[in-house]
Every structure is written in structure tokens, then in C-alpha cells.
Write a protein that holds these residues in place. Structure first.
Motif, PDB file in Angstrom:
ATOM      1  N   ARG A  42       0.839  -1.210   0.000  1.00 50.60           N
ATOM      2  CA  ARG A  42       0.000   0.000   0.000  1.00 50.60           C
ATOM      3  C   ARG A  42       0.869   1.253   0.000  1.00 50.60           C
ATOM      4  N   PHE A  43       1.913   1.259   0.809  1.00 49.68           N
ATOM      5  CA  PHE A  43       2.802   2.419   0.911  1.00 49.68           C
ATOM      6  C   PHE A  43       3.444   2.727  -0.435  1.00 49.68           C
ATOM      7  N   ARG A  44       4.011   1.710  -1.077  1.00 55.80           N
ATOM      8  CA  ARG A  44       4.675   1.914  -2.361  1.00 55.80           C
ATOM      9  C   ARG A  44       3.675   2.275  -3.453  1.00 55.80           C
ATOM     10  N   THR A  45       2.490   1.681  -3.408  1.00 60.72           N
ATOM     11  CA  THR A  45       1.479   1.975  -4.427  1.00 60.72           C
ATOM     12  C   THR A  45       0.982   3.410  -4.307  1.00 60.72           C
ATOM     13  N   SER A  46       0.810   3.880  -3.071  1.00 63.85           N
ATOM     14  CA  SER A  46       0.364   5.266  -2.891  1.00 63.85           C
ATOM     15  C   SER A  46       1.410   6.236  -3.415  1.00 63.85           C
ATOM     16  N   GLU A  47       2.697   5.889  -3.248  1.00 66.74           N
ATOM     17  CA  GLU A  47       3.762   6.721  -3.812  1.00 66.74           C
ATOM     18  C   GLU A  47       3.671   6.758  -5.332  1.00 66.74           C
ATOM     19  N   LEU A  48       3.428   5.598  -5.921  1.00 70.12           N
ATOM     20  CA  LEU A  48       3.297   5.516  -7.380  1.00 70.12           C
ATOM     21  C   LEU A  48       2.160   6.393  -7.868  1.00 70.12           C
ATOM     22  N   LEU A  49       1.016   6.303  -7.211  1.00 66.11           N
ATOM     23  CA  LEU A  49      -0.149   7.081  -7.644  1.00 66.11           C
ATOM     24  C   LEU A  49       0.123   8.576  -7.543  1.00 66.11           C
ATOM     25  N   ARG A  50       0.800   8.985  -6.467  1.00 68.87           N
ATOM     26  CA  ARG A  50       1.124  10.412  -6.328  1.00 68.87           C
ATOM     27  C   ARG A  50       2.094  10.856  -7.406  1.00 68.87           C
ATOM     28  N   ARG A  51       3.110  10.028  -7.674  1.00 70.67           N
ATOM     29  CA  ARG A  51       4.132  10.406  -8.655  1.00 70.67           C
ATOM     30  C   ARG A  51       3.541  10.574 -10.045  1.00 70.67           C
ATOM     31  N   HIS A  52       2.612   9.697 -10.400  1.00 73.91           N
ATOM     32  CA  HIS A  52       2.003   9.755 -11.726  1.00 73.91           C
ATOM     33  C   HIS A  52       0.728  10.608 -11.748  1.00 73.91           C
ATOM     34  N   ARG A  53       0.387  11.173 -10.583  1.00 75.30           N
ATOM     35  CA  ARG A  53      -0.850  11.977 -10.464  1.00 75.30           C
ATOM     36  C   ARG A  53      -2.058  11.170 -10.957  1.00 75.30           C
ATOM     37  N   ILE A  54      -2.133   9.945 -10.483  1.00 72.43           N
ATOM     38  CA  ILE A  54      -3.221   9.050 -10.863  1.00 72.43           C
ATOM     39  C   ILE A  54      -4.202   8.945  -9.703  1.00 72.43           C
ATOM     40  N   GLU A  55      -5.480   9.103 -10.003  1.00 75.65           N
ATOM     41  CA  GLU A  55      -6.527   8.891  -9.000  1.00 75.65           C
ATOM     42  C   GLU A  55      -7.219   7.578  -9.328  1.00 75.65           C
ATOM     43  N   LEU A  56      -6.854   6.548  -8.607  1.00 75.38           N
ATOM     44  CA  LEU A  56      -7.393   5.214  -8.849  1.00 75.38           C
ATOM     45  C   LEU A  56      -7.352   4.442  -7.544  1.00 75.38           C
ATOM     46  N   ASP A  57      -8.476   3.853  -7.198  1.00 75.74           N
ATOM     47  CA  ASP A  57      -8.550   3.082  -5.961  1.00 75.74           C
ATOM     48  C   ASP A  57      -8.081   1.651  -6.201  1.00 75.74           C
ATOM     49  N   VAL A  58      -7.358   1.133  -5.232  1.00 75.06           N
ATOM     50  CA  VAL A  58      -6.972  -0.280  -5.253  1.00 75.06           C
ATOM     51  C   VAL A  58      -7.920  -1.011  -4.300  1.00 75.06           C
ATOM     52  N   PRO A  59      -8.898  -1.735  -4.843  1.00 75.85           N
ATOM     53  CA  PRO A  59      -9.862  -2.425  -3.978  1.00 75.85           C
ATOM     54  C   PRO A  59      -9.152  -3.387  -3.030  1.00 75.85           C
ATOM     55  N   PRO A  60      -9.508  -3.372  -1.755  1.00 79.02           N
ATOM     56  CA  PRO A  60      -8.852  -4.258  -0.783  1.00 79.02           C
ATOM     57  C   PRO A  60      -8.930  -5.734  -1.169  1.00 79.02           C
ATOM     58  N   ASN A  61     -10.030  -6.139  -1.791  1.00 81.72           N
ATOM     59  CA  ASN A  61     -10.160  -7.563  -2.158  1.00 81.72           C
ATOM     60  C   ASN A  61      -9.162  -7.939  -3.254  1.00 81.72           C
ATOM     61  N   LEU A  62      -8.830  -7.010  -4.148  1.00 82.32           N
ATOM     62  CA  LEU A  62      -7.831  -7.310  -5.171  1.00 82.32           C
ATOM     63  C   LEU A  62      -6.433  -7.368  -4.569  1.00 82.32           C
ATOM     64  N   LEU A  63      -6.158  -6.514  -3.579  1.00 82.11           N
ATOM     65  CA  LEU A  63      -4.877  -6.597  -2.883  1.00 82.11           C
ATOM     66  C   LEU A  63      -4.758  -7.930  -2.153  1.00 82.11           C
ATOM     67  N   ASP A  64      -5.876  -8.387  -1.567  1.00 86.43           N
ATOM     68  CA  ASP A  64      -5.874  -9.695  -0.902  1.00 86.43           C
ATOM     69  C   ASP A  64      -5.587 -10.821  -1.891  1.00 86.43           C
ATOM     70  N   ILE A  65      -6.160 -10.730  -3.095  1.00 86.76           N
ATOM     71  CA  ILE A  65      -5.914 -11.752  -4.114  1.00 86.76           C
ATOM     72  C   ILE A  65      -4.443 -11.771  -4.512  1.00 86.76           C
ATOM     73  N   LEU A  66      -3.857 -10.581  -4.668  1.00 80.75           N
ATOM     74  CA  LEU A  66      -2.442 -10.498  -5.035  1.00 80.75           C
ATOM     75  C   LEU A  66      -1.564 -11.114  -3.943  1.00 80.75           C
ATOM     76  N   LEU A  67      -1.817 -10.743  -2.697  1.00 81.94           N
ATOM     77  CA  LEU A  67      -1.031 -11.265  -1.585  1.00 81.94           C
ATOM     78  C   LEU A  67      -1.181 -12.783  -1.465  1.00 81.94           C
ATOM     79  N   GLN A  68      -2.417 -13.273  -1.614  1.00 83.97           N
ATOM     80  CA  GLN A  68      -2.659 -14.710  -1.503  1.00 83.97           C
ATOM     81  C   GLN A  68      -1.986 -15.469  -2.634  1.00 83.97           C
ATOM     82  N   SER A  69      -2.008 -14.918  -3.827  1.00 87.81           N
ATOM     83  CA  SER A  69      -1.381 -15.578  -4.975  1.00 87.81           C
ATOM     84  C   SER A  69       0.114 -15.736  -4.759  1.00 87.81           C
ATOM     85  N   PHE A  70       0.766 -14.664  -4.284  1.00 88.45           N
ATOM     86  CA  PHE A  70       2.203 -14.757  -4.029  1.00 88.45           C
ATOM     87  C   PHE A  70       2.494 -15.739  -2.897  1.00 88.45           C
TER      88      PHE A  70
END
Length: 376
Positions: free
Chosen positions: A245-273
Motif C-alpha cells: 500500500r505504501f509503495r502503491t500510494s507513492e506511485l499514484l502520487r508520482r504519476h498523479r493518478i486517482e485510482l482506488d486499489v480495492p482491498p479484495n484485489l490486494l488480498d488476491i495479489l497477496l494470496q497468490s504470491f
């Protein structure tokens, strides 16, 4: 100022925070340190879990920048307060370089005096070289000498960094032994002013990839000049989620992107790894393991790829199909070995989970299948 840089170093990015910490810091400081050891720890680990206005006299929040056991940070700081070098060692993506940068920024307000270790790194890269045109015109002198980042750190009494130490050859490592032991560099080409002495506060933070063992192993003599701090792979899901989350928020700020990362998709990513790491741990041969280190850094890369794809080629909404395609595309480095491993995972793990949980897991299943079929 940070808007003018693709990636601002930590001392620039967190300049206001560092200025404030300096202004309230009344603790003892070793050598020429800009912050006391307690404030260095606070800068790196932040105020999370602590109340404002505590014994440190804080009246504002300090962001957490490195996520890991505080004992690793404390041991690193104590090492740098001595006259020994610090070697951060661990698997790829465990945050060694980021921790080295944060420590250098807090202690010296300069994290950019860096040597990158490779097979092509020479003694000149850690000592000095010459400006050939000036030597031809005026001869060899201190003004025609080009100091290395390490020599510059010695002269200024600040922290120098050496990335991927075990990638460099033995003669380079031997030259580093002299610097760490004697704390000076001699310049035999000059008759006068031919020794550069390290000023108080000089030290070296080196990093080494534990997967590079056997490439250029450190000699016993060099090992004695370093205190080792081993950074383990993050296996706690909560800690890993905080890092992503910390690194992703940095990315969004750097690129001036307004996009939500749904918690369930973050859970899927973490579980997959987590699933893929478990499969790699039980594999009996390298052919059954993904070439990827499956590190937290690679998770961040997968998510970054998915976010940018959704922003530039989608409807600015992160979806499970896009995340699955990014994961397959990022991890399938060998063909057909990695594709076969991912295909087995998709059929053996994702498909049953999709039938059980449905929702985004079903979309993740389809997105992964399409990506694997495209690459096959």
C-alpha cells in the motif's frame, strides 16, 4: 522541487520532515550526524503505534517508511555509530537498498554517494580516476582527479553506499578492505597532498543479495570489517500489505493518478504470491520453481503494471482480469518452464478457489487463463 525529478532521493522527498526532526532533536549525535540515533530510528520507522506528545516531544506524525522488525533498524544504526561498515544482506526485494537510502538520508542528508557493484566495477570506482584532458593540459593534480563516491564520502565525513557488493570482483573487495581498515586512500601519482583521510562520520553501507552466494564470496578479512544485518523475506501478510500500500500510494502520487486499489484485489495479489511461495518451497528442482524471487518488490511491480494499464488502456478502474494478466506477464520469464508452473497454479489453486468464492477470483481465473494462452 520533487516534481522536477523522476525519483527524488529520500533526503529531498522527506526534506520537511528531516528539517523538523533536526529542529526538535536534542539527543547526543555521533560524529557529524545530522540526527541523533533515536531520531534516525523515528525517521525510518515513523510514529505508528506511538502517541504524539510522548517522551520525544512530538507534536506531529512521522510517516513510516520502512516496514520490518525495529531490531534490524536499531542494529544498523548502532553499527554506523561505530567505526565498522554495515552490510545489509537478504533476498531480492527485501528492502535492503531502501533502508540504506533512508539511513544515509537521516544521518548525512545525502544518500546519493553510491557505487553499484557489477562484474565491471574497478578500483577506480571506489577510489579515484583522472580527468584525461586536464592531465594532458596541466598534469596530475588534485584538481584533475575525479574522486569516487566513496572517496567523496570520506572527505565529507558522511555515509557512502556500495550496492550489490558480492557482484564486484575480489580485487575491488580487497581495495575496500584497506578503506575500511585504514580510513584513508593514498594517491601515489602525486608528490604532495597525496593522502585523503576519512573524516569523522564516514562509514559505508553495503548491500548483498543472498542469492548471489558463490558469485564473488566475501573474504574473511572483508567480513570482519562489516557488521552483518540479515533482512528476511516478509512473510507476514499484514506487514506485506502495508508495504505494498505504501509503495502503491507513492506511485499514484508520482504519476498523479486517482485510482482506488480495492482491498479484495490486494488480498488476491497477496494470496497468490503466498501460494506460489509455498509451491516453490515444496519444489524438488529448480525447473519446478519460478525464476522470479516472488518478493514483495515484485508484488509492487505487478500492481504498478496493472494500475498503469488500467489508467492508460482501461476505464481507470483496477479489475481482477488486469491484475491477473500483469501477474502472469511479470512472472513468466522463462518459456515454457514458468508458463507451465503458472498454468498448474491456475488450474490447481485458482480454479478451485474461484468455484468456492466466485466474484473477483472468477475474473482473476479468466484473466490469468487468457494471459497464459497468449504467451504460450
Amino acid at each position: 522541487m520533487t516534481d522536477d525529478m523522476l525519483r527524488a532521493p529520500a533526503e529531498v522527498k522527506y526534506a520537511d520532515e528531516l528539517d523538523w526532526l533536526e529542529s526538535i532533536d536534542d539527543g547526543p549525535k555521533p560524529f557529524s550526524w545530522r540526527l541523533s540515533p533515536k531520531m534516525v530510528r523515528l525517521f525510518v520507522l515513523g510514529t505508528e503505534g506511538r502517541s504524539l506528545g510522548d517522551a520525544d516531544g512530538l507534536d506531529r506524525e512521522v510517516s513510516q517508511k520502512w516496514f520490518g522488525d525495529r531490531s534490524f533498524v536499531e542494529r544498523s544504526i548502532v553499527t554506523l555509530a561505530s567505526d565498522r561498515g554495515l552490510l545489509l544482506i537478504g533476498d531480492p526485494g527485501t528492502g535492503k537498498s531502501w533502508l540504506a537510502e533512508l539511513l544515509s538520508a537521516a544521518i548525512s542528508r545525502n544518500s546519493t554517494l553510491v557505487v553499484q557493484g557489477t562484474a565491471g566495477t574497478t578500483e577506480d570506482h571506489i577510489k579515484y580516476s583522472w580527468n584525461v584532458s586536464m592531465v594532458i593540459a596541466k598534469g596530475q593534480s588534485r584538481s584533475s582527479m575525479i574522486p569516487s563516491p566513496i572517496m567523496t564520502a570520506m572527505e565529507r565525513g558522511v555515509i557512502g553506499r556500495f550496492e550489490e557488493l558480492t557482484r564486484s570482483t575480489s580485487d575491488v573487495q580487497d581495495a575496500l578492505i584497506s578503506i575500511l581498515s585504514e580510513k584513508y586512500v593514498s594517491i601515489p601519482e602525486l608528490d604532495e597532498d597525496n593522502i585523503v583521510f576519512a573524516q569523522p562520520g564516514f562509514s559505508i553501507i553495503a548491500t548483498a543479495n543472498s542469492r548471489d552466494r558463490g558469485v564473488n564470496d566475501l573474504s574473511s578479512a572483508l567480513k570482519r570489517r562489516f557488521n552483518f544485518v540479515r533482512i528476511p523475506v516478509v512473510t507476514n501478510k499484514r506487514s506485506e500489505a502495508e508495504i505494498v500500500r505504501f509503495r502503491t500510494s507513492e506511485l499514484l502520487r508520482r504519476h498523479r493518478i486517482e485510482l482506488d486499489v480495492p482491498p479484495n484485489l490486494l488480498d488476491i495479489l497477496l494470496q497468490s504470491f503466498a501460494d506460489l511461495r509455498t509451491a516453490a518451497a515444496s519444489a524438488t528442482s529448480d525447473d519446478e520453481k519460478l525464476e522470479s524471487a516472488l518478493s514483495t518488490a515484485e508484488q509492487i511491480g505487478v500492481l504498478e503494471d496493472a494500475i498503469l494499464h488500467s489508467t492508460f488502456f482501461g476505464d481507470r478502474t483496477l479489475r481482477a482480469q488486469t491484475l491477473a494478466g500483469s501477474l502472469v506477464g511479470s512472472l513468466a520469464r522463462r518459456s515454457p518452464e514458468d508458463l507451465a508452473i503458472l498454468n498448474k497454479y491456475w488450474h490447481g489453486v485458482v480454479e478451485p478457489r474461484s468455484k468456492q468464492d466466485g466474484g473477483d477470483w472468477s475474473a482473476f481465473l479468466e484473466g490469468g487463463r487468457e494471459a497464459i494462452a497468449t504467451l504460450s
